[in-house]
Design an enzyme around this catalytic site. Structure first.
Site, PDB file in Angstrom:
ATOM      1  CD  GLU A   1      -9.319  -6.513  -3.824  1.00 43.35           C
ATOM      2  OE1 GLU A   1      -9.557  -5.789  -2.836  1.00 43.35           O
ATOM      3  OE2 GLU A   1      -9.907  -6.306  -4.858  1.00 43.35           O
TER       4      GLU A   1
ATOM      5  CB  VAL B   1      -6.955  -1.333   0.457  1.00 42.43           C
ATOM      6  CG1 VAL B   1      -8.005  -0.631   1.506  1.00 42.43           C
ATOM      7  CG2 VAL B   1      -5.958  -0.330  -0.185  1.00 42.43           C
TER       8      VAL B   1
ATOM      9  CE  LYS C   1      -3.770  -1.061   5.517  1.00 38.30           C
ATOM     10  NZ  LYS C   1      -4.038  -1.781   6.679  1.00 38.30           N
TER      11      LYS C   1
ATOM     12  CE  LYS D   1       0.161  -1.234   4.568  1.00 35.74           C
ATOM     13  NZ  LYS D   1       0.503  -2.558   4.926  1.00 35.74           N
TER      14      LYS D   1
ATOM     15  CG  ASP E   1      -0.844   0.471   7.648  1.00 36.84           C
ATOM     16  OD1 ASP E   1      -0.190  -0.206   6.771  1.00 36.84           O
ATOM     17  OD2 ASP E   1      -2.098   0.312   8.049  1.00 36.84           O
TER      18      ASP E   1
ATOM     19  N   GLY F   1      -6.520  -6.260   3.352  1.00 37.39           N
ATOM     20  CA  GLY F   1      -6.251  -7.657   3.490  1.00 37.39           C
ATOM     21  C   GLY F   1      -6.935  -8.256   2.369  1.00 37.39           C
TER      22      GLY F   1
ATOM     23  N   GLY G   1       2.653 -10.133  18.176  1.00 34.96           N
ATOM     24  CA  GLY G   1       3.017 -10.030  16.628  1.00 34.96           C
ATOM     25  C   GLY G   1       1.936  -8.980  15.782  1.00 34.96           C
TER      26      GLY G   1
ATOM     27  CD  GLU H   1       5.842  -5.054  11.716  1.00 29.52           C
ATOM     28  OE1 GLU H   1       7.098  -5.331  12.285  1.00 29.52           O
ATOM     29  OE2 GLU H   1       5.374  -5.394  11.219  1.00 29.52           O
TER      30      GLU H   1
END
Length: 395
Positions: A96, A99, A172, A72, A168, A101, A154, A157
């Site tokens: 695809e 954005v 998107k 992205k 992030d 997942g 997890g 990060e």
């Protein structure tokens, strides 16, 4: 056309990926994939807006090969350049997985809602932030504690800045805006703030008022231009986004014919990403190409950035103040002088350090009035920290 893997590349050849890769050629130089005669499509899952990922994308499209990516950041910053390259070579550029997942929101906007004029597109675009906020909500925990847990699991990060500061989600949103409104990508035109300064008291106040806090990316296009914002919002419990919990993502598009379209699902992880990547590969195998942003790059509009000052809405304001006489009057005076009408005002008990929390919900009014009130209070000795402003999602 059958889909066949012929070569793979990664930084670490020795890593156990749970699958036997020995039957495929291993390419040490990722850029070399673009020059192979037996390669028709290159799939990039490197990440990063520049560097090896961008070099691979440019080389692949220049060689007249289709390109599929989950990146992205690269699409948000370089998507128009890459789309033009793909058009010039009459090859596919598919993204695809970039954005939300595995949620087919790109295909949904580009194809399923193509007959509609989209007025708004908005949603929960970052699973890490949504996990943190909903966990704070469930447990009454502080932000720092939940962030540490998210990193251990997890979900976040080691350096979570891109997630918790809203970057992030902004990547998107830039892509969704272009698809929804037929406009050029404009990442720099997005007003971005994250959840770093949301505290447990905000969560509790929101719940008491009938809201839940979510990081919302929102875009609108009208005569005033293109408005894009990523910001923590108070979402009414009657709205579907208030019930999107954990690491899930959700996107809402408001169309003039179909009304509200609601897409929800897992927004990250190997399974959802692989699902979206394979869906793109299937489209290419079927010969379903089309422009990357639903129309040729030269046909995309370039509207001005719409100002938030003229937008109307309600807002939540939280002040951490010295618990002493006159503080409430000072805040109320700043609101009055700026033309902000107060719907509710709550002051909680004094903390051990002598501070208190004041939470205000405003009536609907111009956003510039709230901004002006906060500016009037800047530097006040009565405030012990920066005020927190969250808009209320009244959609």
């Amino acid at each position: 056309m059958p889909i066949e893997i012929v070569a793979v590349s990664a930084r670490d050849r020795s890593r156990d990926r749970g699958i036997d890769l020995s039957r495929f050629d291993w390419v040490d130089d990722t850029a070399g994939l673009a020059s192979r005669d037996d390669v028709d499509v290159v799939v990039e899952l490197i990440g990063g807006s520049d560097g090896p990922a961008l070099t691979l994308a440019r080389n692949t499209l220049a060689a007249g090969k289709a390109f599929v990516t989950a990146n992205k950041a690269m699409i948000a910053h370089h998507g128009l350049e890459l789309a033009r390259q793909a058009e010039d070579k009459s090859v596919a550029l598919k993204y695809e997985a970039a954005v939300a997942g595995g949620i087919p929101v790109i295909k949904g906007l580009r194809e399923g809602a193509a007959a509609n004029e989209i007025g708004q597109v908005y949603g929960i675009l970052n699973g890490t932030c949504n996990y943190i906020l909903t966990t704070m909500e469930e447990r009454g925990s502080d932000f720092a504690d939940v962030l540490a847990e998210a990193q251990a699991l997890g979900y976040a990060e080691a350096d979570p800045s891109f997630d918790i500061d809203g970057v992030d989600a902004a990547h998107k949103l830039a892509i969704l805006s272009s698809l929804a409104f037929g406009t050029r990508l404009d990442f720099d035109g997005i007003a971005v703030s994250g959840i770093r300064h949301v505290i447990a008291a905000d969560i509790a106040e929101a719940q008491a008022l009938g809201f839940r806090i979510r990081l919302i990316g929102l875009a609108e296009s009208d005569a005033g231009g293109l408005f894009q914002r990523v910001h923590p919002c108070l979402v009414p419990t009657s709205h579907p986004l208030a019930h999107v919990a954990g690491s899930l993502n959700a996107v809402v598009a408001e169309g003039n014919f179909v009304g509200r379209l609601f897409f929800q699902g897992r927004g990250a992880g190997d399974g959802p990403t692989a699902s979206a990547v394979v869906a793109d590969l299937i489209d290419i195998a079927r010969g379903e190409y089309g422009p990357a942003f639903a129309m040729p790059v030269d046909a995309l509009a370039e509207p001005p950035v719409a100002s938030s000052a003229v937008r109307r809405g309600r807002a939540y304001l939280r002040f951490t103040v010295v618990d002493k006489p006159g503080v409430l009057a000072e805040i109320a005076a700043a609101m009055r002088d700026s033309g902000v009408s107060i719907e509710s005002l709550i002051q909680r008990g004094t903390a051990p350090d002598g501070s208190a929390i004041i939470a205000i919900v405003t009536h609907a009014g111009p956003e510039r009035a709230v901004t002006d009130a906060l500016e009037r209070l800047r530097g006040s000795a009565s405030l012990t920290g920066e005020p927190m402003l969250m808009h209320i999602l009244d959609l």
